[in-house]
Design a protein around this motif. Structure first.
Motif, mmCIF file in Angstrom:
data_model
loop_
_atom_site.group_PDB
_atom_site.id
_atom_site.type_symbol
_atom_site.label_atom_id
_atom_site.label_comp_id
_atom_site.label_asym_id
_atom_site.label_seq_id
_atom_site.Cartn_x
_atom_site.Cartn_y
_atom_site.Cartn_z
ATOM 1 N N VAL A 160 0.838 -1.206 0.000
ATOM 2 C CA VAL A 160 0.000 0.000 0.000
ATOM 3 C C VAL A 160 0.870 1.251 0.000
ATOM 4 O O VAL A 160 0.594 2.228 -0.686
ATOM 5 N N ASN A 161 1.906 1.218 0.811
ATOM 6 C CA ASN A 161 2.805 2.370 0.950
ATOM 7 C C ASN A 161 4.224 1.823 1.114
ATOM 8 O O ASN A 161 4.551 1.259 2.166
ATOM 9 N N PRO A 162 5.073 2.003 0.098
ATOM 10 C CA PRO A 162 6.406 1.406 0.147
ATOM 11 C C PRO A 162 7.259 1.904 1.315
ATOM 12 O O PRO A 162 8.223 1.260 1.703
ATOM 13 N N VAL A 163 6.869 3.037 1.889
ATOM 14 C CA VAL A 163 7.647 3.597 3.010
ATOM 15 C C VAL A 163 7.280 2.917 4.337
ATOM 16 O O VAL A 163 8.019 3.012 5.314
ATOM 17 N N VAL A 164 6.133 2.228 4.358
ATOM 18 C CA VAL A 164 5.673 1.507 5.551
ATOM 19 C C VAL A 164 5.611 2.431 6.780
ATOM 20 O O VAL A 164 6.302 2.237 7.782
ATOM 21 N N LYS A 165 4.792 3.464 6.649
ATOM 22 C CA LYS A 165 4.559 4.382 7.761
ATOM 23 C C LYS A 165 3.070 4.393 8.092
ATOM 24 O O LYS A 165 2.217 4.429 7.193
ATOM 25 N N ALA A 166 2.780 4.354 9.378
ATOM 26 C CA ALA A 166 1.390 4.448 9.832
ATOM 27 C C ALA A 166 1.212 5.774 10.599
ATOM 28 O O ALA A 166 2.084 6.107 11.404
ATOM 29 N N PRO A 167 0.127 6.485 10.337
ATOM 30 C CA PRO A 167 -0.966 6.126 9.452
ATOM 31 C C PRO A 167 -0.651 6.363 7.979
ATOM 32 O O PRO A 167 0.070 7.285 7.639
ATOM 33 N N THR A 168 -1.258 5.493 7.151
ATOM 34 C CA THR A 168 -1.336 5.754 5.718
ATOM 35 C C THR A 168 -2.812 5.925 5.411
ATOM 36 O O THR A 168 -3.638 5.139 5.875
ATOM 37 N N PHE A 169 -3.093 6.971 4.658
ATOM 38 C CA PHE A 169 -4.484 7.315 4.335
ATOM 39 C C PHE A 169 -4.640 7.244 2.824
ATOM 40 O O PHE A 169 -3.773 7.740 2.092
ATOM 41 N N ILE A 170 -5.711 6.586 2.379
ATOM 42 C CA ILE A 170 -5.946 6.533 0.932
ATOM 43 C C ILE A 170 -7.266 7.228 0.622
ATOM 44 O O ILE A 170 -8.335 6.820 1.111
ATOM 45 N N GLU A 171 -7.167 8.276 -0.139
ATOM 46 C CA GLU A 171 -8.360 9.039 -0.531
ATOM 47 C C GLU A 171 -9.135 8.241 -1.587
ATOM 48 O O GLU A 171 -8.585 7.327 -2.217
#
Ligand SMILES: N[C@@H](CCC(=O)N[C@@H](CS)C(=O)NCC(=O)O)C(=O)O
Length: 204
Positions: free
Chosen positions: A43-54
């Protein structure tokens, strides 16, 4: 809208609570940056939480940027940051100290939980503890004698971020926070955690 990350992250939790307070429906995916690294990376290659998907697929990271975005999806009167410059400055000031307390608590958690015991560096832990208490000390002074919510009648972002910082630290570093040292924060947290939006985003 999707919110990805575990609720034991204070950054994820402040976004989840804010979305609920703003009345914005979203899908929450409890994916861990530690236990589900590969799944998260898809979902996010940086692997940071939170990740938000609009809904249009845009990926947004960093809780404060996500909060800024979602605040602008609702009418000005419903936003979680005050519009008026002086009130906004006070709100940002409180959020800044709450985020500093969170960051310092998190640094201690990482040092204790992710590093082998023999490699843990006590002077660094003592330093971040001191900084964390300094941040909570500033917040305690600002909350003492305060009635209502921090920006007035309505629960707003400083309330959410301060309460989330306190609960996260209490949960992750048991015994680190003494209610007798921080009576205003302890009472404030109890009041906030009783709200349905907080109950709906449990840390455990
Ligand atoms: N400033 C960021 C901090 C986010 C953050 O550090 N999240 C942690 C989880 S609580 C994380 O992704 N840790 C994994 C890593 O940094 O590799 C925010 O407000 O979103």
């Amino acid at each position: 809208m999707q919110l990805i990350g575990m609720l034991d992250s204070p950054y994820v939790r402040r976004v989840a609570i804010s979305l609920a307070v703003l009345g914005l429906p979203f899908e929450h995916r409890s994916v861990s940056v530690f236990r589900h690294f590969d799944e998260f990376a898809k979902v996010n290659p940086v692997v940071k939480a939170p990740t938000f998907i609009e809904d249009d697929g845009t990926v947004l990271i960093d809780s404060s940027l996500i909060l800024d975005h979602i605040d602008h999806k609702v009418a000005p009167a419903c936003r979680l940051l005050p519009e008026e410059p002086a009130a906004r400055l006070q709100a940002l000031s409180l959020i800044g100290f709450a985020l500093a307390a969170t960051e310092k608590a998190m640094q201690e958690v990482y040092e204790r939980n992710l590093r082998p015991q023999e490699s843990q560096y006590e002077p660094w832990i003592e330093r971040v503890q001191k900084q964390m208490h300094a941040a909570f000390g500033v917040l305690e002074e600002r909350l003492a004698g305060h009635r209502g919510w921090l920006c007035g009648e309505r629960l707003m972002q400083p309330d959410i971020t301060v309460a989330v910082a306190w609960r996260f630290t209490q949960f992750m570093l048991p015994g680190a926070l003494d209610d007798a040292r921080y009576p205003a924060l302890a009472a404030f947290s109890e009041r906030a955690e009783a709200l349905p939006e907080f109950i709906g985003a449990p840390l455990e």
